[in-house]
Enzyme design. Structure first.
Site, short mmCIF file in Angstrom:
data_model
loop_
_atom_site.label_atom_id
_atom_site.label_comp_id
_atom_site.label_asym_id
_atom_site.label_seq_id
_atom_site.Cartn_x
_atom_site.Cartn_y
_atom_site.Cartn_z
N CYS A 1 -5.82 -0.65 -32.46
CA CYS A 1 -7.09 -0.75 -32.89
C CYS A 1 -8.15 -0.70 -31.94
O CYS A 1 -8.75 -1.76 -31.79
CB CYS A 1 -7.41 -1.43 -34.18
SG CYS A 1 -6.65 -0.91 -35.59
N PRO B 1 6.32 -4.35 -0.32
CA PRO B 1 6.36 -3.34 -1.28
C PRO B 1 6.56 -3.78 -2.63
O PRO B 1 7.71 -4.74 -3.06
CB PRO B 1 7.37 -2.41 -0.86
CG PRO B 1 8.34 -3.44 -0.16
CD PRO B 1 7.47 -4.40 0.47
N GLY C 1 0.82 -1.12 -0.18
CA GLY C 1 -0.08 0.08 0.17
C GLY C 1 1.00 1.15 -0.15
O GLY C 1 0.10 2.35 -0.09
C1 LIG Z 1 0.14 -6.61 -5.51
C2 LIG Z 1 0.23 -6.99 -4.17
C3 LIG Z 1 1.57 -6.31 -3.17
C4 LIG Z 1 2.17 -5.04 -3.93
O1 LIG Z 1 1.19 -4.03 -4.06
P1 LIG Z 1 2.14 -2.62 -4.28
O2 LIG Z 1 1.09 -1.51 -4.39
O3 LIG Z 1 2.76 -2.64 -5.85
O4 LIG Z 1 3.21 -2.40 -3.40
C5 LIG Z 1 1.66 -6.83 -2.07
N1 LIG Z 1 1.22 -7.87 -1.38
C6 LIG Z 1 0.44 -8.52 -2.29
C7 LIG Z 1 -0.55 -9.80 -1.46
C8 LIG Z 1 -0.14 -8.10 -3.55
O5 LIG Z 1 -1.05 -8.64 -4.18
#
Ligand SMILES: *Cc1c(COP(=O)(O)O)cnc(C)c1O
Length: 399
Positions: free
Chosen positions: A327, A259, A217
């Site tokens: 397209c 992350p 997040g």
């Molecule tokens: C996609 C995902 C993340 C990474 O999210 P980011 O916004 O790219 O940091 C982390 N944990 C899980 C379980 C995810 O599905």
């Protein structure tokens, strides 16, 4: 890396091409590790960008790896991550895929009661697992990337805690970790603290717990005025909350984060060429040699990428709508001020490292772009551009 470096890469390797400045990945990783306590681990969310060279680079930095498919697990092992540094966080997979991950001896995160039961009935407590909880915190940049809300398919609802406990009791499953990932691009860092408090409460129901995984997040800026998650200040708050909890409960957990874009988004520069300048009655279009087959985020998430003309940086600014050559309506950006674009100019999309190449396709029978890694001042080709034959690979001609 400079714009001159990017122009040289466009010249040497052609366009469209994704360029990753790995120095930026290292800086982002160090921001994280210097902000949180030593007892924190960072699992790079592989799905953001899985080129094996990027995985190897992230492994050398010391990070661990979060994988959402068995193939990402295998890529991670191939890149050198040891099994204890890999977490498998799939959703809606069958037990067979989970069993394959068990045979590779990685950490496994289960995200629904059905698989939890099947797993418990078959393996009991012989293999420790994580449970993915949906805390129903609404967070995330938009609905598509928010995973914690009530309609989300992700995780086991916090309201089903009693059900998890029943499965635990009747099958003896051994829960070593709790996981939550409430979405991407969380604007308010207090959401993490709210999530952490929920984790502490849940933890009391799991006697063998060692790890609390807060998912991701972490937000990155895509345009001027956007913010990056202030990990220094978040780290301070999280460290304080953990310390307080350790003192009052006497329990110690290792904190994990996952992350993805925070590590790799900024490192990526997507270079394309302006094919056609098309003036219509109301709009000046720049048509580039790419489309949502190469970078789908603007069309899929309405996301914003800074666009610059590298070939004419001093040209007068004009208003353009940047589109692809597919397209389908594939508008990268409406009404952008860009230094005057001429046919043949090299155009860059910034912040294209995460979910860029990774979400590309062969739509319109176009070829996927090349990838270049910029390391210690040198450009290395790390993926060849697709060739025509790749379009036919795996097709079986029966006529
Ligand atoms: C996609 C995902 C993340 C990474 O999210 P980011 O916004 O790219 O940091 C982390 N944990 C899980 C379980 C995810 O599905």
């Amino acid at each position: 890396m400079t714009n001159q470096d990017l122009l040289a890469i466009a010249k040497e390797f052609g366009t469209p091409v994704y360029v990753y400045d790995v120095n930026s990945i290292r800086e982002q990783y160090e921001k994280l590790t210097s902000s949180f306590s030593k007892n924190t681990r960072f699992f790079y969310a592989a799905k953001a960008l899985t080129n094996i060279n990027i995985l190897k680079y992230v492994e050398k930095l010391g990070a661990s790896l979060d994988c959402v498919s068995i193939n990402e697990v295998k890529l991670g092992l191939k890149a050198g991550f040891s099994n204890d540094r890999i977490l498998f966080t799939p959703n809606c997979v069958d037990l067979a895929e989970i069993e394959e991950a068990m045979s590779l001896n990685v950490h496994i995160n289960i995200d629904n009661i059905s698989i939890l039961e099947q797993f418990g009935n078959k393996f009991g407590g012989s293999y420790p697992i994580f449970v993915r909880i949906n805390p129903h915190i609404f967070a995330g940049g938009n609905y598509k990337i928010s995973t914690g809300h009530i309609d989300s398919k992700f995780g086991i609802s916090i309201h089903q805690l009693r059900h998890i406990e029943r499965v635990m009791k009747s099958t003896n499953i051994n829960v070593e970790g709790l996981h939550m990932h409430t979405g991407s691009e969380i604007k308010d860092p207090d959401v993490f603290l709210q999530g952490l408090e929920i984790m502490f409460e849940l933890a009391e129901h799991f006697p063998n717990l060692k790890y609390l995984d807060m998912g991701s997040g972490f937000k990155v800026p895509y345009q001027d005025g956007d913010i990056e998650t202030d990990v220094k200040s978040l780290g301070k708050k999280v460290n304080a909350a953990i310390k307080k909890h350790e003192e009052t409960s006497g329990k110690k957990f290792q904190l994990w984060f996952e992350p993805g874009k925070f590590l790799v988004s900024k490192s990526g520069h997507f270079l394309v060429k302006s094919n056609v300048i098309k003036q219509t009655t109301a709009t000046v279009f720049v048509g580039v040699n790419s489309g949502f087959n190469h970078l789908i985020r603007p069309m899929f998430y309405d996301s914003y990428h800074i666009i610059e003309n590298l070939s004419n940086p001093k040209g007068p600014e004009r208003i353009y709508t940047v589109v692809g050559n597919i397209c389908e309506t594939d508008t990268f950006a409406w009404d952008r001020k860009i230094n005057e674009v001429r046919e043949g100019d090299v155009i860059v999309f910034r912040n294209a490292g995460a979910y860029g190449f990774e979400m590309s396709s062969n739509f319109n029978s176009r070829l996927k772009p090349a990838e270049v890694m910029f390391l210690d001042g040198k450009a290395h080709l790390i993926r060849k551009r697709d060739e025509f034959e790749d379009l036919l690979k795996n097709q079986i001609e029966v006529l």
